[in-house]
Scaffold this active site. Structure first.
Site, PDB file in Angstrom:
ATOM      1  N   HIS A  16       0.810  -1.214   0.000  1.00  0.00           N
ATOM      2  CA  HIS A  16       0.000   0.000   0.000  1.00  0.00           C
ATOM      3  C   HIS A  16       0.850   1.274   0.000  1.00  0.00           C
ATOM      4  CE1 HIS A  16       0.416  -0.185   4.522  1.00  0.00           C
ATOM      5  NE2 HIS A  16       0.472   1.121   4.353  1.00  0.00           N
ATOM      6  N   ASP A  48       0.213  -7.716   1.634  1.00  0.00           N
ATOM      7  CA  ASP A  48       0.585  -6.301   1.621  1.00  0.00           C
ATOM      8  C   ASP A  48       2.101  -6.120   1.603  1.00  0.00           C
ATOM      9  OD1 ASP A  48       0.206  -3.600   1.486  1.00  0.00           O
ATOM     10  OD2 ASP A  48      -0.319  -3.319   3.587  1.00  0.00           O
ATOM     11  N   GLY A  80       3.350   6.427   8.095  1.00  0.00           N
ATOM     12  CA  GLY A  80       4.709   6.646   7.612  1.00  0.00           C
ATOM     13  C   GLY A  80       5.646   5.537   8.026  1.00  0.00           C
ATOM     14  N   ASN A  81       5.286   4.811   9.091  1.00  0.00           N
ATOM     15  CA  ASN A  81       6.061   3.640   9.499  1.00  0.00           C
ATOM     16  C   ASN A  81       5.771   2.429   8.616  1.00  0.00           C
ATOM     17  OD1 ASN A  81       6.078   4.784  12.731  1.00  0.00           O
ATOM     18  ND2 ASN A  81       7.903   3.766  11.958  1.00  0.00           N
ATOM     19  N   SER A  82       4.699   2.496   7.833  1.00  0.00           N
ATOM     20  CA  SER A  82       4.306   1.354   7.002  1.00  0.00           C
ATOM     21  C   SER A  82       5.458   0.907   6.121  1.00  0.00           C
ATOM     22  CB  SER A  82       3.110   1.720   6.127  1.00  0.00           C
ATOM     23  OG  SER A  82       1.951   1.874   6.897  1.00  0.00           O
ATOM     24  N   GLY A 119      -7.985 -26.748  -3.961  1.00  0.00           N
ATOM     25  CA  GLY A 119      -9.239 -26.806  -4.718  1.00  0.00           C
ATOM     26  C   GLY A 119     -10.418 -27.291  -3.917  1.00  0.00           C
ATOM     27  N   VAL A 120     -10.563 -26.786  -2.671  1.00  0.00           N
ATOM     28  CA  VAL A 120     -11.717 -27.131  -1.852  1.00  0.00           C
ATOM     29  C   VAL A 120     -12.216 -25.886  -1.135  1.00  0.00           C
ATOM     30  CG1 VAL A 120     -11.088 -29.537  -1.422  1.00  0.00           C
ATOM     31  CG2 VAL A 120     -10.211 -27.741   0.091  1.00  0.00           C
ATOM     32  N   ILE A 133     -13.724 -24.903   2.582  1.00  0.00           N
ATOM     33  CA  ILE A 133     -13.614 -25.531   3.899  1.00  0.00           C
ATOM     34  C   ILE A 133     -14.185 -24.630   4.983  1.00  0.00           C
ATOM     35  CG2 ILE A 133     -11.624 -27.005   3.405  1.00  0.00           C
ATOM     36  CD1 ILE A 133      -9.822 -24.815   4.464  1.00  0.00           C
TER      37      ILE A 133
END
Length: 489
Positions: free
Chosen positions: A120, A150, A221-223, A279-280, A282
């Site tokens: 982001h 992310d 800003g720490n992201s 492919g299930v 659940i």
């Protein structure tokens, strides 16, 4: 004799005083280890590998919401002039593009310039600029992103090897361990904050979430910045905060490094992620579901649907409970999803399932999730429909499918079951989320399409001493199991 006893007492007292002194020294040593005198040496060591990230994006002015000004207001002309000056396109003026900037953080993971940050932070950016600790600025190229975790990987080209940091093992981080967060909070430049690991294995909203919660100050800003352990290893990527006011209140979340490492390795190798796909569909096994199936404990992942894919080819069926995947016991659905996603695409794995009280081992060759997410559902064949019957049972009014109900519920011709036409709001079925319009396709892990078939499965459950029966319910194509008590029938 008295003198000998006195000397003996003095010796014992001296010995215990020595033991006490040693104990006090050990306690001081433990205290000093638990509470570092300073993080200065650690900060000095790792700071050169932490970077500030500035992104630039071209946006069209005037695309956002315009100020609401009553017609004829004295402010009307003012806002019109303001929009015209800034390219807002007032009174038919053309919207002029402008540059928008955003700030974030990141860290270097190799001397040749690979940099990790949050997706982001750089999403939709036209230009990405990296500011290093020494003030040097270098433009970065985007290698790849993974919105599901992310995470984004960048690359810069420098004239000399860059200082970098290494990933640590996030699984060894314990609640209460000291951690240090670094980054560019609120655009103020390099900043260090310290705290502890507050919790582990937090899930926010993603399928592959595995967050470390910390009270180290994390702000906007720490992201994308790193979360270090006291050895200077990265054990998390600072991603989000929980806050009513937008500022740090001591609840921050860092994506665990063991998740990030796998993503970064794939982005470096392929420029994209390649996750395993079983492919299930659940759901978790609840205690009442376990009782209805005669299971010893509520563990594993219940298969609610098996569309065309690897699991179907291996013979897996709806109603199977996956207990072991590739040699690892399955605790719940979240654990299974993460383990499958972390498994190599194309690998053949052994999957142990419980089916009708017996254990079966299936060999499944995993597909790729990213490819499967865009696959189409095959067309259905038309089947004849018998005259419907209606039944009131377990607080529900049930009807066999009619062409009208099938059309109303937009059901494919290959789907059979009983339609819930009404639910008593005082019944447990209502409490467990059953609603009018739901379709019951299985009872007691057996396919049903008629009222008689449902009543037969209820009799089987009663004869087996069950207090409840397991129903597979579909709503708008999404299946889930619900266990309902037989005494409400």
């Amino acid at each position: 004799m008295a003198e000998a006893q006195t000397l003996s007492a003095r010796s014992m007292r001296a010995m215990w005083m020595g033991v006490l002194a040693v104990a006090l020294l050990l306690a001081q040593a433990i205290s000093a280890r638990a509470l570092p005198e300073s993080f200065a040496d650690l900060a000095e060591k790792i700071s050169p590998a932490v970077v500030n990230i500035t992104t630039s994006t071209t946006v069209t002015a005037g695309t956002g919401p315009a100020p609401i000004v009553p017609e004829g207001s004295p402010f009307e002309d003012f806002f019109r002039e303001f929009q015209d000056r800034n390219g807002g396109g007032g009174n038919g003026g053309e919207a002029r593009p402008r540059r928008s900037q955003a700030l974030g953080s990141g860290f270097v993971i190799s001397e040749d310039g690979y940099i990790v940050t949050n997706n982001h932070v750089i999403e939709n950016a036209d230009e990405i600029q990296i500011e290093f600790f020494d003030g040097n600025l270098i433009d970065a190229e985007l290698v790849g992103t993974d919105p599901k975790t992310d995470i984004a990987l960048l690359k810069v080209t420098a004239d000399q090897p860059l200082p970098f940091v290494s990933f640590g093992d996030s699984d060894t981080a314990r609640v209460g361990d000291w951690v240090v967060a670094m980054g560019n909070p609120l655009g103020q430049g390099f900043s260090v904050s310290a705290g502890i690991v507050s919790a582990r294995n937090r899930a926010l909203s993603g399928t592959y979430d595995d967050y470390i919660q910390t009270d180290a100050a994390i702000n906007r800003g720490n992201s994308g910045g790193p979360l270090f352990n006291t050895n200077g290893e990265v054990i998390g990527v600072n991603t989000a905060i929980l806050s009513p006011n937008g500022g740090s209140i001591g609840i921050g979340f860092s994506m665990a490094s063991n998740v990030v490492k796998r993503v970064v390795d794939q982005l470096q190798q392929f420029g994209e992620t390649r996750r395993g796909w079983l492919g299930v569909r659940i759901q978790d096994v609840t205690p009442d579901m376990a009782e209805a199936m005669g299971l010893a404990e509520a563990a594993g992942a219940m298969v609610t649907d098996v569309p065309e894919g690897p699991a179907m080819e291996a013979g897996m069926e709806a109603g199977d409970v996956i207990t072991v995947f590739d040699g690892v016991e399955v605790e719940d659905t979240r654990a299974l999803v993460r383990q499958v996603g972390n498994t190599e695409v194309g690998k053949t794995v052994r999957v142990v399932v419980l089916r009708n009280g017996e254990t079966e081992t299936l060999k499944v060759t995993l597909g790729r999730r990213e490819t499967a997410e865009d696959s189409a559902v095959p067309a259905a064949q038309i089947q004849d429909q018998a005259d419907p019957q209606i039944l009131d049972l377990m607080g529900m009014s049930l009807s066999e499918l009619t062409p009208e109900l099938r059309e109303q519920l937009e059901l494919d011709q290959d789907i059979d079951g009983l339609v819930v036409t009404d639910v008593d709001e005082m019944a447990e079925a209502f409490e467990k989320g059953v609603r009018a319009g739901d379709l019951i396709t299985d009872a007691g892990q057996q396919k049903i399409s008629t009222v008689a078939e449902l009543q037969e499965q209820i009799t089987v459950a009663e004869e087996a001493g069950r207090r409840s029966i397991l129903l597979l319910i579909r709503r708008q194509g999404d299946p889930r199991f619900v266990a309902l008590p037989l005494e409400d029938k």
